[in-house]
Write a protein that holds these residues in place. Sequence first.
Motif, PDB file in Angstrom:
ATOM      1  N   ASN A   1      49.521  43.747  43.432  1.00 31.17           N
ATOM      2  CA  ASN A   1      48.783  44.308  42.307  1.00 31.17           C
ATOM      3  C   ASN A   1      48.462  45.785  42.533  1.00 31.17           C
ATOM      4  N   LEU A   2      48.384  46.537  41.447  1.00 32.01           N
ATOM      5  CA  LEU A   2      48.071  47.961  41.531  1.00 32.01           C
ATOM      6  C   LEU A   2      46.579  48.211  41.675  1.00 32.01           C
ATOM      7  N   ALA A   3      45.765  47.231  41.294  1.00 32.52           N
ATOM      8  CA  ALA A   3      44.326  47.269  41.544  1.00 32.52           C
ATOM      9  C   ALA A   3      44.007  46.197  42.573  1.00 32.52           C
ATOM     10  N   PHE A   4      43.013  46.455  43.410  1.00 31.07           N
ATOM     11  CA  PHE A   4      42.685  45.522  44.490  1.00 31.07           C
ATOM     12  C   PHE A   4      42.399  44.135  43.932  1.00 31.07           C
ATOM     13  N   ASP A   5      42.997  43.121  44.555  1.00 28.30           N
ATOM     14  CA  ASP A   5      42.864  41.726  44.133  1.00 28.30           C
ATOM     15  C   ASP A   5      41.770  41.059  44.961  1.00 28.30           C
ATOM     16  N   ASP A   6      40.649  40.751  44.324  1.00 29.16           N
ATOM     17  CA  ASP A   6      39.515  40.168  45.047  1.00 29.16           C
ATOM     18  C   ASP A   6      39.821  38.805  45.659  1.00 29.16           C
TER      19      ASP A   6
END
Length: 513
Positions: A468-473
Motif C-alpha cells: 500500500n502507498l499509505a501505511f497499513d495499520d
Amino acid sequence: MMESLGDEPWDVVICGTGLQQSLLALALSRSKKRILHLDPNDYYGENEAAFSLQEAGGWAATHAGLSTGGDSSREATAPTSSARQNIFKNASAWTHPEAADRGLSFPRAYSLALAPQIIHTRSKLVERLVSSRAYKQVEFLAVGSFFVYNAEAADASSRLSRIPSSREDVFSTQSIPARSKRSLMKFLKFVIDYDSEEQRPLWQGQEHKPLAEFLATEFKLDDNLKRYILALTLTLDGRMTVGDGLATIHRHLTSMGLFGPGFCAVYPKWGGSSEIAQVACRAGAVGGGIYMLDTKAEVKDESSDGEISLDLSNGLSVRTTKLVTSQNEAAPDAPTITRLVAVVSSPLKTLFEVIVEGAPIPAVAVVAFPGSSESSDGPIYASVHSGNTGECPAGQSVIYLTTQAASQAVQRLESALSNLLAAVTAEGQTTPICLYKLQYDQSLSAREASTTAHGSVSTFAFPSPSLNLAFDDRCLDTVRDAWKLVIGEDASEDEYMVFQDREGVADDDDGYD
C-alpha cells in the motif's frame, strides 16, 4: 564480551530489523527480557531500508534477476516448486552520463526509501509512537496536496488538477462547476459520517460493488469528480469497492487538520519507515537489547531442554525459546508492483505550495495518473518528495512512481515521469532532467504470520511489508501477536507500548514539523 553472548539462553532472538521486527523490539524495550536482535544485512530497515546511491546500486545488483529464471517479459511470475522467489526482483540502477556536471551530489547526500509510505495522522502507528514516547525521536513532515493528471487537457501546463478535500477547498476551487460542487459536498458530508446509524442504509448491501459505480448512482458524480475521489483511495488496481473505499476516504478526510491546518498525513524525515525502524531499534538498545548487524543466523537444532540453538555467521552459538523472523519469499500468484525512483534536478516548487493559511510547508505531494478505461492498465501514483525530507539535497526532488507489475509497467512509469516533469515546467523554462533512477519489482509473501510451537519452543515469522502507498495499520496486529508470544501469560493489553518518559529525559514538545 562476544563469547559471553552464548552463555545464557535469550528470551527472544529477533532476526531482521524491518519495521515490524523493530516495533516488536520497541514494544519489548521495557519488559526486562533478554533480547538479541540480529540482521543479516549491514544496514537497518531490511525491506523498508533507505539507501545512499552507492548502497542502492549494490542492492539493485543483488536483486537484479528473476529468481524463478527464464522470463524476460517482466510479468509477475509465480515461484516453481524448484525455485524460491524473493519479494524483490528485476532491480536496476541508472545514472545520467553527465550526472556530476548536471548537479548529482555525493552518494550519501541521498536516502532513497524502499517504503515511501505516507502515514495518515489518524493511523494507529502514530498512536503507538506517541504512547511509547518514540515519536519524540522522529521528525514528521507534512504531506501536502493531492493532484490528478489529466492527459486530455489542452496543454501540458494545465494537466495537473489539485484535489479539493475540505468544504472550504471545494467552494474556493475554480475548476469545478457550481452544480458539481453541490454533488461533491453532499458526498463529503456523507462520508465523514458514513458509518453512523443514519447513513448506513445508503451503502450497506453494496459493500462489494465498485466504488465508481456507487459514486455515480448515489451521488451523481461526473467522471471528473469520480477521478478525484478514486485518486484519494491510493488504490493501485483501480477496483476499489464501496466498503473499502468509504473507509479509506473517511480516514483521509477525518485526518485532515488533526495536527495542524492543511494536511492529513505525515512522512518521517530521512527515509520514511526506515527512520521509524531505526528509532524503534534505538529504544530496544536503550532497554538493554543487544544488536548485531551483518550477522546471519541458522537454526542448528531443538535441544532436549526446549531451546532453539542458533549458529551465527560470526562463529558464535546462542540459545533461545522464542525466535522471530520475517518471510522474504513471494507467495504463489502474489500481487506485484513495479516502482521507479527518480532523482530530478529541480525542487518542483509548484507542487509544494501552502494552500491553507497557517499550514506548514509540505515536503511530500501525491500525483495520481488514472488508469485507462480502454485497457487493463491500472493507475500510477507519483509520490514527490522535496529536499526537506532529507532524501536528496536542496534544489532537487525524489519522485517515487508506483503501478501494478505488467509487461509495459516500466515504460508506463517512464512516460508518467516525463509527463509530470512537463506539467510542472512553466512555458519558456527548461524541463528538469533525471540524474539517477532505481527501479524494481516487489511482491508479497503469505499475508498471515507464520507461528510454530513445539512445547516451550516458539517461532514466529512476520509477513512481508504491505504494498500500500499509505501505511497499513493491519501490520500492527502481527506486532502485537508477536509481543504476546514473547511476554507470555504476563501480557497485559493495557501495558502494550504504553510507556512513561525514561528518568532524566525531558518531556519536551517535539511536535510535527
